[in-house]
Design a protein around this motif. Sequence first.
Motif, mmCIF file in Angstrom:
data_model
loop_
_atom_site.group_PDB
_atom_site.id
_atom_site.type_symbol
_atom_site.label_atom_id
_atom_site.label_comp_id
_atom_site.label_asym_id
_atom_site.label_seq_id
_atom_site.Cartn_x
_atom_site.Cartn_y
_atom_site.Cartn_z
ATOM 1 N N TYR A 161 -13.564 28.710 50.169
ATOM 2 C CA TYR A 161 -13.462 27.507 49.350
ATOM 3 C C TYR A 161 -13.032 27.827 47.910
ATOM 4 O O TYR A 161 -12.315 27.051 47.277
ATOM 5 C CB TYR A 161 -14.792 26.759 49.358
ATOM 6 C CG TYR A 161 -15.079 26.092 50.686
ATOM 7 C CD1 TYR A 161 -14.172 25.190 51.236
ATOM 8 C CD2 TYR A 161 -16.238 26.378 51.395
ATOM 9 C CE1 TYR A 161 -14.431 24.591 52.462
ATOM 10 C CE2 TYR A 161 -16.492 25.779 52.616
ATOM 11 C CZ TYR A 161 -15.584 24.891 53.147
ATOM 12 O OH TYR A 161 -15.825 24.297 54.358
ATOM 13 N N VAL A 218 -11.829 29.404 58.527
ATOM 14 C CA VAL A 218 -12.331 28.025 58.589
ATOM 15 C C VAL A 218 -12.245 27.367 57.215
ATOM 16 O O VAL A 218 -11.774 26.230 57.080
ATOM 17 C CB VAL A 218 -13.783 27.998 59.112
ATOM 18 C CG1 VAL A 218 -14.384 26.604 58.964
ATOM 19 C CG2 VAL A 218 -13.838 28.439 60.562
ATOM 20 N N ALA A 219 -12.719 28.068 56.189
ATOM 21 C CA ALA A 219 -12.784 27.471 54.852
ATOM 22 C C ALA A 219 -11.401 27.297 54.228
ATOM 23 O O ALA A 219 -11.157 26.316 53.529
ATOM 24 C CB ALA A 219 -13.658 28.332 53.943
ATOM 25 N N ASP A 233 -8.916 25.792 57.993
ATOM 26 C CA ASP A 233 -9.548 25.122 59.143
ATOM 27 C C ASP A 233 -8.623 25.130 60.362
ATOM 28 O O ASP A 233 -8.693 24.243 61.209
ATOM 29 C CB ASP A 233 -9.942 23.695 58.786
ATOM 30 C CG ASP A 233 -10.971 23.122 59.774
ATOM 31 O OD1 ASP A 233 -11.735 23.919 60.338
ATOM 32 O OD2 ASP A 233 -10.984 21.894 59.974
ATOM 33 N N ASN A 255 -5.496 24.540 60.546
ATOM 34 C CA ASN A 255 -4.345 23.636 60.480
ATOM 35 C C ASN A 255 -3.049 24.428 60.296
ATOM 36 O O ASN A 255 -3.060 25.570 59.843
ATOM 37 C CB ASN A 255 -4.519 22.646 59.331
ATOM 38 C CG ASN A 255 -5.718 21.731 59.543
ATOM 39 O OD1 ASN A 255 -5.960 21.281 60.660
ATOM 40 N ND2 ASN A 255 -6.477 21.477 58.484
ATOM 41 N N ARG A 286 -4.865 29.177 63.269
ATOM 42 C CA ARG A 286 -6.090 29.640 63.923
ATOM 43 C C ARG A 286 -5.996 31.121 64.246
ATOM 44 O O ARG A 286 -4.999 31.587 64.785
ATOM 45 C CB ARG A 286 -6.335 28.878 65.228
ATOM 46 C CG ARG A 286 -6.866 27.478 65.091
ATOM 47 C CD ARG A 286 -7.265 26.944 66.463
ATOM 48 N NE ARG A 286 -7.659 25.539 66.403
ATOM 49 C CZ ARG A 286 -8.099 24.845 67.452
ATOM 50 N NH1 ARG A 286 -8.181 25.447 68.626
ATOM 51 N NH2 ARG A 286 -8.432 23.590 67.329
ATOM 52 N N MET A 345 -11.745 31.747 65.512
ATOM 53 C CA MET A 345 -11.770 30.292 65.379
ATOM 54 C C MET A 345 -11.314 29.614 66.672
ATOM 55 O O MET A 345 -11.852 28.574 67.053
ATOM 56 C CB MET A 345 -10.883 29.843 64.225
ATOM 57 C CG MET A 345 -10.904 28.330 64.022
ATOM 58 S SD MET A 345 -9.704 27.739 62.820
ATOM 59 C CE MET A 345 -10.489 28.332 61.314
ATOM 60 N N TYR A 404 -13.400 26.799 68.597
ATOM 61 C CA TYR A 404 -12.877 25.437 68.740
ATOM 62 C C TYR A 404 -12.449 25.095 70.169
ATOM 63 O O TYR A 404 -12.093 23.949 70.440
ATOM 64 C CB TYR A 404 -11.696 25.227 67.798
ATOM 65 C CG TYR A 404 -12.098 24.985 66.361
ATOM 66 C CD1 TYR A 404 -13.417 25.133 65.953
ATOM 67 C CD2 TYR A 404 -11.169 24.624 65.398
ATOM 68 C CE1 TYR A 404 -13.794 24.930 64.642
ATOM 69 C CE2 TYR A 404 -11.534 24.402 64.077
ATOM 70 C CZ TYR A 404 -12.851 24.562 63.708
ATOM 71 O OH TYR A 404 -13.239 24.359 62.408
#
Length: 298
Positions: free
Chosen positions: A125, A238-239, A242, A244, A248, A252, A256
């Motif tokens: 993040y 992920v952070a 995510d 997109n 991936r 992940m 998912y």
Amino acid sequence: MDRYYKKRFVPLALPALILFVMVIVIPFIMGVIYSFTAWRGTYFAGGDHFWEAFVGFDNYVKAFKTKKFLDAFVYTIKVTLVAVVAINVVSLAMALLATSLNKGAAAYRTIYFLPNLLGGLALGYIWQFIFEIVFSKILFGEDGIISIPALCNMTQDNTKALFALVMLITWQMAGYMMIIYTTGLNNIPKDLSEAAAIDGAGTWQRFKSITVPMLMPSFTIVFFLTLSKCFMLLDQNVALTDGNFSTRMLAMQILYTTRDGSPPDYGLAQAQAVIFFVLIAAVTLVQVSITSKKEVEL
């Protein structure tokens, strides 16, 4: 003291061994078994027990036919290859600088080690803010200090996100790997380099012929750690994106997989996890075998 530990080795090691078996070994065996079944998380499709839901290698065949899994597989390899090179180059350069300092070396090593203490989600993040706000709007955007389109919106493009993830990983891991390289550099006898310098060897010649061969045990450790950690990246992926824009990675994708279908196919996810484990084990074992053969005894 040695007699004390030899006499009490079993009672001292038994609690850790029991915990390892219960937390690691048994779940791993159960996971391998479930990868051959139609497991849906809370029930088995086709029966009440796993042997009644046995599907053989169908989950493994399905995994290799799943585009998202194959894309994640390729993307993971790309990220790992670039990241391993970047981490080793940066950490070795930092270690060489740290060993050349006469004052402040301890503070220097501490500062560069600190990012390793942060969690993957927090780092993701933080760097997402850096890439989307600092880079895209303040520094390198159209209205920024200098316009560099390649450094804008780095989390919104498959290729840019790869390098963004590599920058994040390098910033996080390089300090830790620097400590390993610093230890290896300090263990190299200085008289070898001094003798080579007297014989007329330049800086690059001493580095190539003395430092690198003597540093091979550190290379073995660092390559093992970077390879395994890069393959297993999850929180940062992920952070930061995510998943997109086809970003991936394998960890992940496994996470998912249970969300991509209804009902959730935990058997398929478990098969992917087993493939993931075999891949990491094979790559790291080959790497350790190759680098360990090149080690030089001091």
